[in-house]
Design a protein around this motif. Structure first.
Motif, PDB file in Angstrom:
ATOM      1  N   HIS A  47       0.811  -1.217   0.000  1.00  0.00           N
ATOM      2  CA  HIS A  47       0.000   0.000   0.000  1.00  0.00           C
ATOM      3  C   HIS A  47       0.841   1.262   0.000  1.00  0.00           C
ATOM      4  O   HIS A  47       0.636   2.178  -0.807  1.00  0.00           O
ATOM      5  CB  HIS A  47      -0.946  -0.001   1.207  1.00  0.00           C
ATOM      6  N   ASN A  48       1.791   1.346   0.934  1.00  0.00           N
ATOM      7  CA  ASN A  48       2.578   2.569   1.040  1.00  0.00           C
ATOM      8  C   ASN A  48       3.416   2.817  -0.207  1.00  0.00           C
ATOM      9  O   ASN A  48       3.593   3.958  -0.637  1.00  0.00           O
ATOM     10  CB  ASN A  48       3.473   2.509   2.277  1.00  0.00           C
ATOM     11  N   HIS A  49       3.935   1.747  -0.792  1.00  0.00           N
ATOM     12  CA  HIS A  49       4.711   1.890  -2.024  1.00  0.00           C
ATOM     13  C   HIS A  49       3.855   2.522  -3.118  1.00  0.00           C
ATOM     14  O   HIS A  49       4.287   3.473  -3.791  1.00  0.00           O
ATOM     15  CB  HIS A  49       5.210   0.514  -2.464  1.00  0.00           C
ATOM     16  N   THR A  74       1.185   4.294  -2.846  1.00  0.00           N
ATOM     17  CA  THR A  74       0.872   5.677  -2.483  1.00  0.00           C
ATOM     18  C   THR A  74       2.055   6.596  -2.755  1.00  0.00           C
ATOM     19  O   THR A  74       1.892   7.727  -3.243  1.00  0.00           O
ATOM     20  CB  THR A  74       0.473   5.748  -1.000  1.00  0.00           C
ATOM     21  N   ASN A  88       8.193   2.484   4.369  1.00  0.00           N
ATOM     22  CA  ASN A  88       7.374   3.513   5.007  1.00  0.00           C
ATOM     23  C   ASN A  88       8.053   3.931   6.297  1.00  0.00           C
ATOM     24  O   ASN A  88       8.285   3.102   7.179  1.00  0.00           O
ATOM     25  CB  ASN A  88       5.980   2.941   5.287  1.00  0.00           C
ATOM     26  N   THR A 126       5.997   1.315  10.690  1.00  0.00           N
ATOM     27  CA  THR A 126       6.767   1.475   9.447  1.00  0.00           C
ATOM     28  C   THR A 126       6.564   0.289   8.512  1.00  0.00           C
ATOM     29  O   THR A 126       7.502  -0.447   8.199  1.00  0.00           O
ATOM     30  CB  THR A 126       8.257   1.659   9.762  1.00  0.00           C
ATOM     31  N   SER A 171       5.535  -4.040  10.847  1.00  0.00           N
ATOM     32  CA  SER A 171       5.333  -2.588  10.956  1.00  0.00           C
ATOM     33  C   SER A 171       5.930  -2.039  12.244  1.00  0.00           C
ATOM     34  O   SER A 171       5.238  -1.434  13.065  1.00  0.00           O
ATOM     35  CB  SER A 171       3.840  -2.263  10.891  1.00  0.00           C
ATOM     36  N   SER A 199      -4.397   7.214  -1.319  1.00  0.00           N
ATOM     37  CA  SER A 199      -3.987   6.386  -0.184  1.00  0.00           C
ATOM     38  C   SER A 199      -5.171   5.637   0.403  1.00  0.00           C
ATOM     39  O   SER A 199      -5.084   4.442   0.710  1.00  0.00           O
ATOM     40  CB  SER A 199      -3.338   7.263   0.888  1.00  0.00           C
ATOM     41  N   GLN A 219      -6.410   1.424   1.032  1.00  0.00           N
ATOM     42  CA  GLN A 219      -6.775   0.923   2.356  1.00  0.00           C
ATOM     43  C   GLN A 219      -8.156   0.271   2.325  1.00  0.00           C
ATOM     44  O   GLN A 219      -8.361  -0.817   2.892  1.00  0.00           O
ATOM     45  CB  GLN A 219      -6.781   2.080   3.376  1.00  0.00           C
TER      46      GLN A 219
END
Length: 415
Positions: free
Chosen positions: A110-112, A114, A143, A176, A224, A255, A259
Motif C-alpha cells: 500500500h505505502n509503495h 501511495t 514507510n 513502518t 510494521s 492512499s 486501504q
C-alpha cells in the motif's frame, strides 16, 4: 512458496539484513487486464501459505519478492515514464485480490503505491525519471511516516538539515509497514522552516536501523515496527518536497482507496471461507429440520445479506476509483472534494463488511470453525486491526458535512 522453521519471523530480536537490490528487472506490465490476471495468479500462491505465516509469524520475504518482480508494484507508474498508468479502480481491484489471499502482503504494498503517486505529484522531472525507473526495475519503497509519541499522526518530530549536496536526517518512526523489506525507505521529515519532505534513504544507509518489533494481534506479518534514524545522509536529489496536501490533489483519496480495497479483500475471502465451511464441515442446527447446514434458511438469508453488502462496497470502490482518475486528470477543488468524499463512502462500507463478515463467519459456520487447526480467526484479527488505520466515525462526519453544508473534507493522507 516454501515454508520452513528457518524463515525469519516477526517480532524477533534476530538481526535482519536489508534485501538485495533485484538482480534482474521486474516484469513490465503491458495492460491493466494483464495486471489483474497476474494478481489472481499470485493470490492463489499467497493463500496457500497465509495461515502458516500468520500462525508462525513468518515474514513474507519470498512472497514479497515475487510480488514486486511481477510488475504489480509499478502498476501506477505513468505511461510517459514507461508504466501502464493504471486506473485507480484497477489499482483497488488488484489490491483487494491480493488482500483476500494475505492482507499483510497487500498492506506492505500500500505505502509503495501511495508513494508512487506522491512522486508523480511532487517530484521534479529528474526525480520522476530516476525513481519511476527504479520502481519499474523492481525496487520497493517502505514507510517511515508515523511517529509513536507525537501529539497526532500528522505531527512530525523527525528533522532534516542541509549538508552540501546531501541532507542529514535525525528521528524515530513507528508503524513502518514495508521498511524492513524495502530497498528504499522514504522518511517523512521537516526542516527548520517546517517544510515537510519525503527523504528516500537507502535501506542499508549507515545510521538507519529497522527493528522488527511489530507485535499486534492482527496484520501480524507486516513487520510494521520501528525505524531509528541517526544522522542518516541522503543526496538532495532524493528529497521530494511534499506539496500535495497544500494543493488540490487526490493524494489522500489515492492512499485511502487502497486501504479500503484491502478491507474489501478481507471481507470477500472471509465470506468465501464461510460458504466453504458451511457446505463442507458445518452440521445443520437441530431446529432447522434440514439435512445439511447449507439448507438452513437463516444461514441462506445471512449469506445473501453479506454478499449484497460486499457487492455494494465493491461498487463504491469502483466509483471512487473513477472519480479519483478524474481528479488526477483535472485537479481542482471540486473534483478533489468529490473524489475524496466518494472514497470515504467506500471506506465506510468496506470497513463495515470486513468486520461483519469476519465476525459472522463463526456464527454461521458454527463452533467447530473456531478450532485452531482452521485458523479462521486471522480474518477477524486482520480486519479489526487494519480498519483502525483511520477512524470511520470521522468519515460519516466529513461525508455528512459535504452533502449538508457544502464543506469539503480535509486534505491529508487519512482522507
Amino acid at each position: 512458496m516454501t515454508q520452513s522453521s528457518h524463515r525469519p519471523r516477526v517480532n524477533s530480536a534476530e538481526p535482519f539484513s536489508p534485501r538485495p537490490i533485484p538482480a534482474t528487472a521486474a516484469h513490465r506490465l503491458q495492460s491493466e487486464a494483464e495486471a489483474v490476471e497476474i494478481a489472481r495468479q499470485l493470490a492463489a500462491q499467497f493463500l496457500t501459505g497465509a495461515a502458516e505465516r500468520d500462525r508462525e509469524g513468518y515474514l513474507p520475504v519470498e512472497e514479497l519478492d515475487a510480488y514486486s518482480q511481477s510488475g504489480l508494484w509499478g502498476l501506477t507508474v505513468p505511461k510517459e515514464y514507461g508504466g501502464v498508468g493504471a486506473s485507480y479502480s484497477t489499482v483497488a481491484w488488484v489490491s483487494s485480490i491480493i488482500a483476500a489471499a494475505d492482507s499483510s502482503i497487500a498492506q506492505i504494498a500500500h505505502n509503495h503505491l501511495t508513494l508512487v503517486a506522491h512522486i508523480a505529484l511532487d517530484g521534479t522531472e529528474e526525480q520522476k525519471k530516476e525513481l519511476f525507473g527504479l520502481v519499474l526495475d523492481g525496487w520497493r519503497f517502505g514507510n517511515a511516516f508515523s511517529e509513536l509519541n507525537s501529539k497526532n499522526v500528522a505531527a512530525f518530530e523527525t528533522r532534516f538539515v542541509d549538508d552540501g549536496d546531501h541532507v542529514i536526517v535525525q528521528g524515530e518512526k513507528f508503524y513502518t509497514t514495508g521498511a524492513l523489506l524495502a530497498h528504499l525507505v522514504p522518511i517523512v521529515a521537516v526542516n527548520d522552516q517546517g517544510q515537510a519532505a519525503l527523504v528516500f534513504a537507502q535501506r542499508d544507509a549507515p545510521g538507519l536501523t529497522v527493528t522488527n518489533n511489530w507485535s499486534s494481534f492482527g496484520q501480524r506479518t507486516t513487520a510494521s515496527g520501528r525505524v531509528q534514524i541517526e544522522q542518516v545522509r541522503v543526496p538532495k536529489s532524493r528529497v521530494v518536497i511534499i506539496d500535495a496536501f497544500h494543493n488540490h490533489t487526490a493524494a489522500g483519496a489515492i492512499s485511502q482507496i487502497i486501504q479500503a480495497a484491502i478491507d474489501a479483500g478481507i471481507a470477500r475471502q472471509a465470506i468465501d471461507e464461510t460458504i466453504d465451511f458451511v457446505q463442507t464441515k458445518s452440521r445443520p442446527w437441530i431446529d432447522s429440520d434440514k439435512p445439511t447446514a447449507a439448507e438452513d434458511v437463516f444461514t441462506i438469508q445471512a449469506i445473501g445479506d453479506l454478499k449484497i453488502k460486499l457487492h455494494a462496497a465493491e461498487a463504491l470502490l469502483e466509483r471512487a476509483g473513477d472519480l479519483i482518475d478524474k481528479a488526477v486528470a483535472a485537479p481542482g477543488e471540486a473534483s478533489v472534494a468529490t473524489a475524496t468524499t466518494a472514497t470515504a463512502e467506500a471506506k465506510v462500507l468496506t470497513t463495515q463488511i470486513a468486520i461483519e463478515a469476519t465476525n459472522r463467519l463463526f456464527e454461521l459456520a458454527g463452533t467447530r470453525s473456531t478450532l485452531q487447526q482452521h485458523q479462521l480467526d486471522r480474518y477477524w484479527r486482520n480486519a479489526r486491526v487494519h480498519t483502525l488505520h483511520d477512524p470511520v466515525r470521522w468519515k460519516y462526519f466529513h461525508i455528512g458535512n459535504y452533502y449538508l453544508n457544502g464543506v469539503n473534507p480535509p486534505r491529508n493522507a487519512w482522507n
